[in-house]
Write a protein that holds these residues in place. Structure first.
Motif, PDB file in Angstrom:
ATOM      1  N   ASN A   1       0.655  -1.122   0.116  1.00 23.41           N
ATOM      2  CA  ASN A   1       0.117  -0.116   0.090  1.00 23.41           C
ATOM      3  C   ASN A   1       0.972   1.184  -0.261  1.00 23.41           C
ATOM      4  N   GLU A   2       1.984   1.295   1.000  1.00 19.97           N
ATOM      5  CA  GLU A   2       2.689   2.492   0.927  1.00 19.97           C
ATOM      6  C   GLU A   2       3.480   2.577  -0.705  1.00 19.97           C
ATOM      7  N   LEU A   3       3.867   1.545  -1.318  1.00 18.90           N
ATOM      8  CA  LEU A   3       4.398   1.659  -2.584  1.00 18.90           C
ATOM      9  C   LEU A   3       3.449   2.266  -3.727  1.00 18.90           C
ATOM     10  N   ALA A   4       2.133   1.689  -3.308  1.00 17.37           N
ATOM     11  CA  ALA A   4       1.060   2.082  -4.403  1.00 17.37           C
ATOM     12  C   ALA A   4       0.999   3.528  -4.277  1.00 17.37           C
ATOM     13  N   ASN A   5       0.852   4.191  -2.762  1.00 17.53           N
ATOM     14  CA  ASN A   5       0.326   5.486  -2.950  1.00 17.53           C
ATOM     15  C   ASN A   5       1.731   6.516  -3.122  1.00 17.53           C
ATOM     16  N   LYS A   6       2.889   6.033  -3.127  1.00 22.21           N
ATOM     17  CA  LYS A   6       4.062   6.557  -3.455  1.00 22.21           C
ATOM     18  C   LYS A   6       4.137   6.719  -5.141  1.00 22.21           C
ATOM     19  N   LYS A   7       3.672   5.709  -5.643  1.00 20.99           N
ATOM     20  CA  LYS A   7       3.575   5.443  -7.091  1.00 20.99           C
ATOM     21  C   LYS A   7       2.666   6.622  -7.869  1.00 20.99           C
ATOM     22  N   LYS A   8       1.778   6.829  -6.901  1.00 16.21           N
ATOM     23  CA  LYS A   8       0.555   7.826  -7.577  1.00 16.21           C
ATOM     24  C   LYS A   8       0.904   9.179  -7.212  1.00 16.21           C
ATOM     25  N   THR A   9       1.551   9.332  -6.147  1.00 19.49           N
ATOM     26  CA  THR A   9       2.004  10.769  -5.976  1.00 19.49           C
ATOM     27  C   THR A   9       3.616  11.286  -6.492  1.00 19.49           C
ATOM     28  N   VAL A  10       4.513  10.532  -6.180  1.00 12.17           N
ATOM     29  CA  VAL A  10       5.826  10.885  -6.935  1.00 12.17           C
ATOM     30  C   VAL A  10       6.613  10.050  -7.516  1.00 12.17           C
ATOM     31  N   GLY A  11       5.918   8.838  -7.531  1.00  8.83           N
ATOM     32  CA  GLY A  11       6.616   7.814  -8.523  1.00  8.83           C
ATOM     33  C   GLY A  11       7.646   6.909  -7.771  1.00  8.83           C
ATOM     34  N   LEU A  12       8.024   5.820  -8.323  1.00  6.72           N
ATOM     35  CA  LEU A  12       8.866   4.768  -7.708  1.00  6.72           C
ATOM     36  C   LEU A  12      10.182   4.732  -8.445  1.00  6.72           C
ATOM     37  N   THR A  13      11.066   4.350  -7.675  1.00  6.24           N
ATOM     38  CA  THR A  13      12.465   4.146  -8.295  1.00  6.24           C
ATOM     39  C   THR A  13      12.451   2.778  -8.678  1.00  6.24           C
ATOM     40  N   ALA A  14      13.431   2.346  -9.495  1.00  8.20           N
ATOM     41  CA  ALA A  14      13.529   1.166 -10.248  1.00  8.20           C
ATOM     42  C   ALA A  14      13.494   0.260  -9.436  1.00  8.20           C
ATOM     43  N   GLU A  15      14.393   0.314  -8.003  1.00  8.18           N
ATOM     44  CA  GLU A  15      14.281  -0.710  -7.010  1.00  8.18           C
ATOM     45  C   GLU A  15      13.019  -0.906  -6.250  1.00  8.18           C
ATOM     46  N   GLU A  16      12.276   0.103  -6.054  1.00  3.30           N
ATOM     47  CA  GLU A  16      11.084   0.131  -5.544  1.00  3.30           C
ATOM     48  C   GLU A  16      10.024  -0.575  -6.232  1.00  3.30           C
ATOM     49  N   ALA A  17       9.984  -0.153  -7.739  1.00  2.00           N
ATOM     50  CA  ALA A  17       9.032  -0.831  -8.714  1.00  2.00           C
ATOM     51  C   ALA A  17       9.581  -2.371  -8.696  1.00  2.00           C
ATOM     52  N   ALA A  18      10.503  -2.636  -8.785  1.00  3.35           N
ATOM     53  CA  ALA A  18      10.928  -4.265  -8.550  1.00  3.35           C
ATOM     54  C   ALA A  18      10.184  -4.960  -7.359  1.00  3.35           C
ATOM     55  N   GLU A  19      10.391  -4.125  -6.098  1.00  2.90           N
ATOM     56  CA  GLU A  19       9.817  -4.543  -4.783  1.00  2.90           C
ATOM     57  C   GLU A  19       8.477  -4.527  -4.735  1.00  2.90           C
ATOM     58  N   GLN A  20       7.717  -3.784  -5.298  1.00  2.93           N
ATOM     59  CA  GLN A  20       6.361  -3.890  -5.482  1.00  2.93           C
ATOM     60  C   GLN A  20       5.851  -5.016  -6.361  1.00  2.93           C
ATOM     61  N   GLN A  21       6.557  -4.974  -7.469  1.00  7.96           N
ATOM     62  CA  GLN A  21       6.129  -6.282  -8.616  1.00  7.96           C
ATOM     63  C   GLN A  21       6.298  -7.561  -7.603  1.00  7.96           C
ATOM     64  N   ALA A  22       7.505  -7.783  -7.001  1.00  7.91           N
ATOM     65  CA  ALA A  22       7.727  -9.007  -6.188  1.00  7.91           C
ATOM     66  C   ALA A  22       6.624  -9.227  -5.066  1.00  7.91           C
ATOM     67  N   LEU A  23       6.137  -8.048  -4.312  1.00  7.13           N
ATOM     68  CA  LEU A  23       5.348  -8.218  -3.312  1.00  7.13           C
ATOM     69  C   LEU A  23       3.907  -8.607  -3.960  1.00  7.13           C
ATOM     70  N   ARG A  24       3.618  -8.011  -4.962  1.00  7.17           N
ATOM     71  CA  ARG A  24       2.398  -8.317  -5.750  1.00  7.17           C
ATOM     72  C   ARG A  24       2.045  -9.744  -5.892  1.00  7.17           C
ATOM     73  N   GLU A  25       3.153 -10.375  -6.722  1.00  5.88           N
ATOM     74  CA  GLU A  25       3.326 -11.729  -7.012  1.00  5.88           C
ATOM     75  C   GLU A  25       3.048 -12.496  -5.761  1.00  5.88           C
ATOM     76  N   GLU A  26       3.590 -12.280  -4.683  1.00  4.74           N
ATOM     77  CA  GLU A  26       3.709 -12.986  -3.480  1.00  4.74           C
ATOM     78  C   GLU A  26       2.351 -12.862  -2.931  1.00  4.74           C
ATOM     79  N   TYR A  27       1.720 -11.785  -2.912  1.00  7.89           N
ATOM     80  CA  TYR A  27       0.299 -11.380  -2.494  1.00  7.89           C
ATOM     81  C   TYR A  27      -0.747 -12.482  -3.454  1.00  7.89           C
ATOM     82  N   ILE A  28      -0.619 -12.345  -4.670  1.00  6.14           N
ATOM     83  CA  ILE A  28      -1.484 -13.041  -5.391  1.00  6.14           C
ATOM     84  C   ILE A  28      -1.361 -14.620  -5.374  1.00  6.14           C
TER      85      ILE A  28
END
Length: 72
Positions: free
Chosen positions: A10-37
């Motif tokens: 949720n933190e990463l999703a909110n950050k993506k909407k406001t200021v954007g994500l770094t490449a590392e954060e985007a990769a972390e977000q993708q990995a967390l989403r895959e684990e969640y699914i």
């Protein structure tokens, strides 16, 4: 999935909407989403294994039994 990981998603999703994500954060977000699914599908599969359909005549059929019948 641990509560902390869901909060991080949720933190990463909110950050993506406001200021954007770094490449590392985007990769972390993708990995967390895959684990969640993956976890969601496993839990949902367990729910379906314990689900029973009850017909108007009172007979009952478990979903795993119905799945076997469709394969035949």
């Amino acid at each position: 999935m641990e509560k902390e990981k869901v909060q991080r998603i949720n933190e990463l999703a909110n950050k993506k909407k406001t200021v954007g994500l770094t490449a590392e954060e985007a990769a972390e977000q993708q990995a967390l989403r895959e684990e969640y699914i993956r976890d969601f599908r496993a839990q949902f599969g367990k729910v379906l294994e314990n689900t029973v359909i009850e017909y108007p005549d009172g007979s009952r059929t478990a979903l795993p039994d119905m799945k076997k019948n469709k394969k035949n």
